[in-house]
Every structure is written in C-alpha cells, then in structure tokens.
Enzyme design. Structure first.
Site: not given
Ligand code: NAD
Length: 437
Positions: A35, A150, A208, A256, A261, A264, A327, A334
């Site tokens: 990444k 977001l 949240k 509907a 999924g 989140c 979506k 996921r």
């Molecule tokens: P994701 O799995 O895409 O990203 C998480 C990232 O964290 C990964 O790239 C992983 O390698 C990294 N990571 C893990 N451990 C780490 C560490 N110790 N140091 C540095 N990086 C590390 O997940 P996401 O979808 O981005 O979600 C992240 C959080 O945000 C979750 O709690 C999720 O519920 C929340 N969230 C997500 C969204 C969304 O639409 N994806 C929206 C709002 C909130």
C-alpha cells in the site's frame, strides 16, 4: 500543520490525501508495504473515485509522503488513527488489536502538546482506555475521538466537505485546547459551514455506531416490508415512494434489495451488540439482532428466487452475476452480499460467472472458486439467468433488447430493484424484482 495519518486503508489513504489538499503537511503511515509503495507513487491501492487524481495533485506540492516507519510520526502535532477494527474471528465483538498496536507504536514518538485523534470506529469506552495509555507515557499529550462518516464511492468529497464534524474530548468541553487544534486542522470545512459538535468521549464513539445502526435498521425495515409485499402481492418500491414522502421518514436508504454489506455496517452493528452486553445494556440492542437476521435472510431469498427463475433446480444452470463489490463506485468486497450470493449459488450446483467493473481482483482473492469475467459482454454470453446484484451505472444502462440477443435465456433477477420492469418485460424478459409483483 504537520499531521500523521496512521493506517492508510479506505479511510486513512483518503484522509491523508484530503488533509494535504486542505494545506497541511501530511505523512501517511501503514504496515502494509505494498500500500505504501503504491501511495508513494501516487497510485490508489483501491478503487475510489477521484483519489488517484487527488494523490497526484497533492504529491506535486510535496506536502504528502508515505512511510512504513512509525518514527516518521515524530514532529507531527496531530496524529489521526485510521486503522481497521474488523469483527473478531468467531465473535461479534470488534478486534481492537490494530488500534492498540497503532497507539503502542505511536507512543514513543509523541511529544508534549501532541494531539492523537481517533477516527476508527470503536466500541464505546475504547477512547478512555487509550487516553489513559497515552497519558501514562506522555502526560502532556491529548486524545480526542473524531468519528468518520465518509461513504466509500464518495470518500473524497465526504472528507473535504463532511456533513458534520464530531469532536469527542475528555471533559466534553468546547474550551478544551484540543478543540482549537482540530478546528485549525478543519479550518476549510468549518469556514464552509460544516456543523461541528463537541461531546465527551463516549458520546462521540456512540454517535458513529448509533448512526450505522440507524442506517442498517432503515434498510432492514424496508427489506422486511419487501418480504411482506412478496407474501401479499404488493410492490415495495411504490410503498417506499409513498412512505418516503413523509419527511419524518424520508425516501433515502429505503431501497429494498439484497441487503447491506461492506466493511462497516455488518461488523459495526454486531460490535455494538457485543459492547452493549458487556455494559449490561444488551436488551437495548436486541432489535439489532433482528436487523442482522433480516439482512442475512435477503441472501437466502435471492438464492431461492434464482432457483425458481431457473425452473426449480440450479444444477448446471449458467448464472451471470452482475456486480461483486458491496456497492457501486467501490472495489470493496468485504462482506459483499453479491459475492456471498454468487458463492451460495455455485455451492448449490450452478455454474456462476461474476463480473464487475472494478472489484474482480479483490473478489477473486476472497472467493477463488468462482469464475470471473472482466468483460460484461462476454459474461452475458450464453447465460441461463442474470442476477443484477451491484447497481453500477453500466448495469442500470443495459439495453434489454441487446442483452436478450446475447444470453441463452432472457431471465433476470434485479437484486437492487433498479431496472424498469415493464421495459424489460416488453423486451421479452422474465423479470423478477424483490418485493415486487
Ligand atoms: P482498511 O482495512 O481498509 O484499512 C486499515 C489499514 O490499517 C490497513 O491498510 C492496515 O494495513 C493498517 N494498519 C493496521 N495496523 C496498523 C498499524 N499498527 N500501524 C499502521 N497501520 C496499520 O479499513 P478501513 O475501511 O479504512 O477502516 C478503518 C476504520 O475506519 C475502521 O474502524 C472502520 O470501521 C472505520 N471507517 C471506515 C469507513 C469506510 O467507509 N471504509 C468509513 C467510516 C469509518
């Protein structure tokens, strides 16, 4: 302002790029080398509209860099925690390993006056615990919780122009120094009129999970109505239009279909139930169990309807699934209902081909046993039935006459109720929607 963003997934990569766009100097940190190497080369490691252009734009300003080394956080005054909080294996609760590791890794690099800002979705009470960990190591550093709302597919605009900003601070006070620091970070959206609410830490965490629970409930409500419409011969899309005109109800999130999924909603409502149990308040959220059950039932329902559509047996039926992402405008698979349905059909003897404009690579990693085809035209060839499961514009725009000349048999199940049923029927199709006669 110098900012670090820890965790560069769907949330963090977008947040890092947007903070640089807002004028800050940003370092994005992640443990995933692939990444980081993609992001460093201004390549988006996942599909999100506008992200790659934004990465290129801000990297030219040299305000944005990426690293796998947590030591790069040293010198930033604000550190956003954006790591994942997935569901624990075999349990409903959230797995906080990554959040804890991020905080533990960050602590040695904190300086007096630094602000750690949690954005990940966490069970209520987590922020207070992390705040204690930080204070023990660096008493002059602060922790806030600033949950993220977001939507994937709109992540860049949602981050640059959020509909609200929630700041959770230890004492819940507007006067807290940390509030002014975060106001500085978000000067641009605040000046554009974004509402901002200051709360205590547990309220910010709950905002949240409560918001996601409400959205999940709204979707499961209309899907329960779809079940009733099916039983009574009514039309759930017209029902949603009619009830949605009441502005206390509203039409949004009342479509509907095959249910929700993604990374989140499913895990967040489950973690919320688990946390309520720990707090002795499980009764307050037992309704979410039903919300989850209604949602999962949609997937089984689609498999049953597909069997019906195929004359009573799935064995050897060539089924083309349009859409793999959870979506449209995302490559995130996921807990994708589309993929889960595709896998169930295959298990029951169908020969399934899945197509999607962006999500095939991710889908193939999750379900290697399914057959994937990148070209929509090729995927449609010789299909005995089509299932529209992710409402990409490309699939909304399909011409029923043209598609009828490609497939083996003109049968379609519209899992998102987005096609014009009369148009498809007029073109000779057997059309099935969900909760529609
Ligand atoms: P994701 O799995 O895409 O990203 C998480 C990232 O964290 C990964 O790239 C992983 O390698 C990294 N990571 C893990 N451990 C780490 C560490 N110790 N140091 C540095 N990086 C590390 O997940 P996401 O979808 O981005 O979600 C992240 C959080 O945000 C979750 O709690 C999720 O519920 C929340 N969230 C997500 C969204 C969304 O639409 N994806 C929206 C709002 C909130």
């Amino acid at each position: 302002m110098r900012i670090s963003v820890i965790g560069c997934g769907y949330l963090g990569a977008v947040h890092a790029a947007c903070m640089a766009k807002l004028g800050h100097e940003v370092v994005g940190i992640d443990i995933d080398e692939r990444k980081i190497s993609d992001l460093s080369a201004a390549r988006a490691p996942f599909f999100e509209p506008g992200l790659e252009d934004l990465l290129r734009e801000v990297q030219e300003t040299e305000r944005l860099s990426f690293s796998t080394d947590m030591a790069e956080a040293l010198g930033s005054t604000v550190h956003f925690i954006c790591v994942g909080t997935p569901q624990k294996q075999g349990e409903n609760a959230a797995d906080l390993t990554y959040v804890d590791a991020a905080i533990t890794g960050l602590i040695p690099h904190l300086s007096p006056g630094d602000l750690v800002v949690g954005k990940s979705t966490v069970p209520v009470g987590t922020a207070a615990r992390l705040s204690t960990m930080i204070k023990e190591a660096e008493p002059e550093a602060h922790l806030m919780w600033n949950p993220e709302f977001l939507r994937e597919g709109h992540a860049v605009s949602d981050t640059l122009r959020p509909d609200r900003l929630v700041y959770g601070v230890a004492d819940g006070s507007e006067e807290h120094d940390a509030v002014r620091v975060l106001d500085h970070v978000y000067t641009v959206p605040l000046e554009a009129g974004t509402p901002r609410l200051v709360t205590d830490l547990p309220t910010a965490e709950l905002v949240k999970t409560a918001a996601n629970s409400f959205l999940a409930t709204k979707i499961s409500f209309i899907n329960a109505m779809a079940e009733l419409c099916d039983a009574a011969g009514a039309d759930v899309t017209l029902l949603a239009d009619a009830i949605g005109l009441d502005d206390r109800i509203g039409r949004k999130f009342l479509n509907a279909g095959i249910g929700f999924g993604g990374g989140c909603l499913p895990k967040d409502i489950r973690a919320f139930m688990a946390r309520a149990g720990e707090l002795g308040a499980d009764q307050a959220l037992t309704f979410l169990r039903e919300v989850d059950a209604i949602n999962m039932r949609r997937r089984t329902r689609v498999v049953e309807l597909t069997r019906d559509l195929c004359g009573g047996s799935l064995l050897g039926q060539r089924i083309t699934v349009l859409g793999a992402a959870f979506k449209p405008e995302s490559d995130d698979v996921r807990d994708s209902p589309a993929l889960s349905i595709a896998a169930q059909l295959q298990l029951q003897g169908a020969v399934v081909t899945v197509t999607d404009p962006e999500a095939l690579k991710n889908a193939a990693r999750r379900f290697p046993e399914l057959h994937y085809e990148a070209s929509t035209g090729k995927a449609l060839q010789r299909a005995d039935a089509l299932l529209l499961l992710t409402e990409w514009q490309e699939y909304r725009d399909l011409d029923p006459y043209e598609v009828a000349s490609i497939v083996a048999s003109p049968k379609i199940l519209d899992g998102r109720n987005i096609l014009d049923a009369s148009k498809w029927r007029a073109a000779g199709w057997t059309y099935r929607g969900l909760g529609r006669p």
